[in-house]
Design a protein around this motif. Sequence first.
Motif, PDB file in Angstrom:
ATOM      1  N   CYS A 167       0.831  -1.204   0.000  1.00 33.20           N
ATOM      2  CA  CYS A 167       0.000   0.000   0.000  1.00 33.20           C
ATOM      3  C   CYS A 167       0.868   1.258   0.000  1.00 33.20           C
ATOM      4  CB  CYS A 167      -0.927  -0.004   1.216  1.00 33.20           C
ATOM      5  SG  CYS A 167      -2.232  -1.249   1.160  1.00 33.20           S
ATOM      6  N   VAL A 244      -2.407   4.977   5.262  1.00 27.37           N
ATOM      7  CA  VAL A 244      -2.585   3.531   5.151  1.00 27.37           C
ATOM      8  C   VAL A 244      -3.153   3.056   6.485  1.00 27.37           C
ATOM      9  CG1 VAL A 244      -1.443   1.327   4.726  1.00 27.37           C
ATOM     10  CG2 VAL A 244      -0.549   3.407   3.688  1.00 27.37           C
ATOM     11  N   GLU A 248     -10.167  -1.124  10.474  1.00 31.17           N
ATOM     12  CA  GLU A 248     -11.426  -0.973   9.752  1.00 31.17           C
ATOM     13  C   GLU A 248     -12.508  -0.339  10.607  1.00 31.17           C
ATOM     14  OE1 GLU A 248     -12.677  -4.894   8.671  1.00 31.17           O
ATOM     15  OE2 GLU A 248     -13.439  -5.301  10.677  1.00 31.17           O
ATOM     16  N   THR A 272      -5.731   4.074   1.810  1.00 28.14           N
ATOM     17  CA  THR A 272      -5.712   2.683   1.390  1.00 28.14           C
ATOM     18  C   THR A 272      -5.367   1.832   2.604  1.00 28.14           C
ATOM     19  OG1 THR A 272      -4.703   1.098  -0.153  1.00 28.14           O
ATOM     20  CG2 THR A 272      -3.281   2.826   0.686  1.00 28.14           C
ATOM     21  N   GLY A 273      -5.354   0.504   2.442  1.00 29.86           N
ATOM     22  CA  GLY A 273      -5.002  -0.323   3.586  1.00 29.86           C
ATOM     23  C   GLY A 273      -5.444  -1.765   3.444  1.00 29.86           C
ATOM     24  N   VAL A 274      -5.647  -2.396   4.596  1.00 31.86           N
ATOM     25  CA  VAL A 274      -6.066  -3.788   4.682  1.00 31.86           C
ATOM     26  C   VAL A 274      -7.370  -3.825   5.464  1.00 31.86           C
ATOM     27  CG1 VAL A 274      -5.425  -6.119   5.415  1.00 31.86           C
ATOM     28  CG2 VAL A 274      -3.643  -4.510   4.693  1.00 31.86           C
ATOM     29  N   ALA A 280     -14.396  -2.030   3.029  1.00 37.08           N
ATOM     30  CA  ALA A 280     -13.770  -1.342   1.902  1.00 37.08           C
ATOM     31  C   ALA A 280     -14.825  -0.813   0.936  1.00 37.08           C
ATOM     32  CB  ALA A 280     -12.807  -2.280   1.181  1.00 37.08           C
ATOM     33  N   LEU A 287     -12.846   1.914  -0.913  1.00 35.50           N
ATOM     34  CA  LEU A 287     -11.459   1.920  -0.464  1.00 35.50           C
ATOM     35  C   LEU A 287     -10.573   0.986  -1.283  1.00 35.50           C
ATOM     36  CD1 LEU A 287      -9.717   3.049   1.986  1.00 35.50           C
ATOM     37  CD2 LEU A 287     -10.130   0.820   3.053  1.00 35.50           C
ATOM     38  N   THR A 288      -9.481   1.519  -1.804  1.00 35.18           N
ATOM     39  CA  THR A 288      -8.433   0.684  -2.369  1.00 35.18           C
ATOM     40  C   THR A 288      -7.802  -0.094  -1.225  1.00 35.18           C
ATOM     41  OG1 THR A 288      -7.954   2.157  -4.234  1.00 35.18           O
ATOM     42  CG2 THR A 288      -6.173   0.712  -3.509  1.00 35.18           C
ATOM     43  N   ALA A 289      -7.905  -1.427  -1.266  1.00 28.99           N
ATOM     44  CA  ALA A 289      -7.473  -2.197  -0.099  1.00 28.99           C
ATOM     45  C   ALA A 289      -7.196  -3.644  -0.456  1.00 28.99           C
ATOM     46  CB  ALA A 289      -8.546  -2.151   0.997  1.00 28.99           C
ATOM     47  N   ASP A 291      -8.221  -7.021   0.545  1.00 27.02           N
ATOM     48  CA  ASP A 291      -9.408  -7.532   1.229  1.00 27.02           C
ATOM     49  C   ASP A 291      -9.051  -8.776   2.034  1.00 27.02           C
ATOM     50  OD1 ASP A 291     -10.755  -5.532  -0.109  1.00 27.02           O
ATOM     51  OD2 ASP A 291     -11.405  -6.861  -1.733  1.00 27.02           O
ATOM     52  N   VAL A 325      -4.074  -6.297  -3.652  1.00 25.77           N
ATOM     53  CA  VAL A 325      -4.657  -4.996  -3.333  1.00 25.77           C
ATOM     54  C   VAL A 325      -5.701  -4.679  -4.396  1.00 25.77           C
ATOM     55  CG1 VAL A 325      -4.230  -2.528  -3.027  1.00 25.77           C
ATOM     56  CG2 VAL A 325      -2.562  -4.200  -2.183  1.00 25.77           C
TER      57      VAL A 325
END
Length: 357
Positions: A167, A244, A248, A272-274, A280, A287-289, A291, A325
């Motif tokens: 990310c 990042v 959640e 962005t993130g996890v 997301a 959200l760019t993430a 998953d 991602v």
Amino acid sequence: MNIGEIARRAGVSRSTVSYALSGKRTVSEATRRRIQDVIDELDYRPNAAARALAEGRTRTIGLVIPPATARLTHMQLDFVASVVEAAARSDLDVLLSPSGGDHERSFERLLSGRRVDGVILMEIRVKDARVDRLLREDLPFVGIGHTAGDHRMSWIDVDYTTLIARCVHHLADLGHRAVALINRSPELVAAGYGPGLRAAEGFAAAVAERGIAGFEYACGDDTAAGRAVVRRIHAEHPEVTAAVTLNEAALPGIQQALEDAGVRVPGGFSITGVAAQRWAEDFRPPLTAADVPAQQMGAQAVELLVERIAAPDAPPRHILLTPPVSLRASTAPAPSLAESTQARVSGSGGSTAPNGR
């Protein structure tokens, strides 16, 4: 197909089907034949692990969740649901038990009473006393998460180090020169919470590799904490143009704080993130993430535990997942210094795919 479905079609209880399969108790010839007819019709073939469980003690597994917060996050609930669903497919019941703090007695009762045939642990610390306790008890167990350098347990986990680093590289590729990591709560990180520590390691390594500024912030697992951390980032490091996160539960507050400040995502600020896919996709913009495959992980944890119960002397298995991602709409090229203020108010969309680091 599982024992529960066979019982339903044969018009008997699950225990009667289990007795007919294992021979542990006498079942009338008529009932046995009715069960066998259903089995033949469905072409049911219990595998070796299932047969071993049929000969076990309780047909119940424990799912141990430490009360890290006042309530479970959606990702934690997804793990619980996936474990319960996968256990049901194997004709197993699930006993939910908290651990940690004032709940240690519940964990001890779970072990000392031998109320379960095996245990799944969630939210594991890099040094986790519960793992040591289970090893001493010699009870089959599996972790969703793993300790540091302990190869004596089976586990399944997400590679937070690699994913958070990816990310950061994605943001750096978009031109962001100052980014923040929004981690989990201070209490969890201080307690050695595995994902939080590994995320910090991946973040530090990636910002150093790309030669950009990085700032780490601990954040409670709730909306209010999400709002507060965004205010802190803007007040302490106004040069930060992206974040990042693996928190959640804080995402709704992060979104609210950005909206309240008139900061447009992704034109004025990228994130962005996890996260679990549900979170997301609910973020605005999505959200760019990476998953987290909670359903897959819960099901595989049950499979690993069934294997451990059936063959306790087999070598432990380790499964480390690195989901891709997923590119959505929350990241965009960094605004230049000259246009930064205006971009935060007006914003513009667009993003590019993360690199393959």
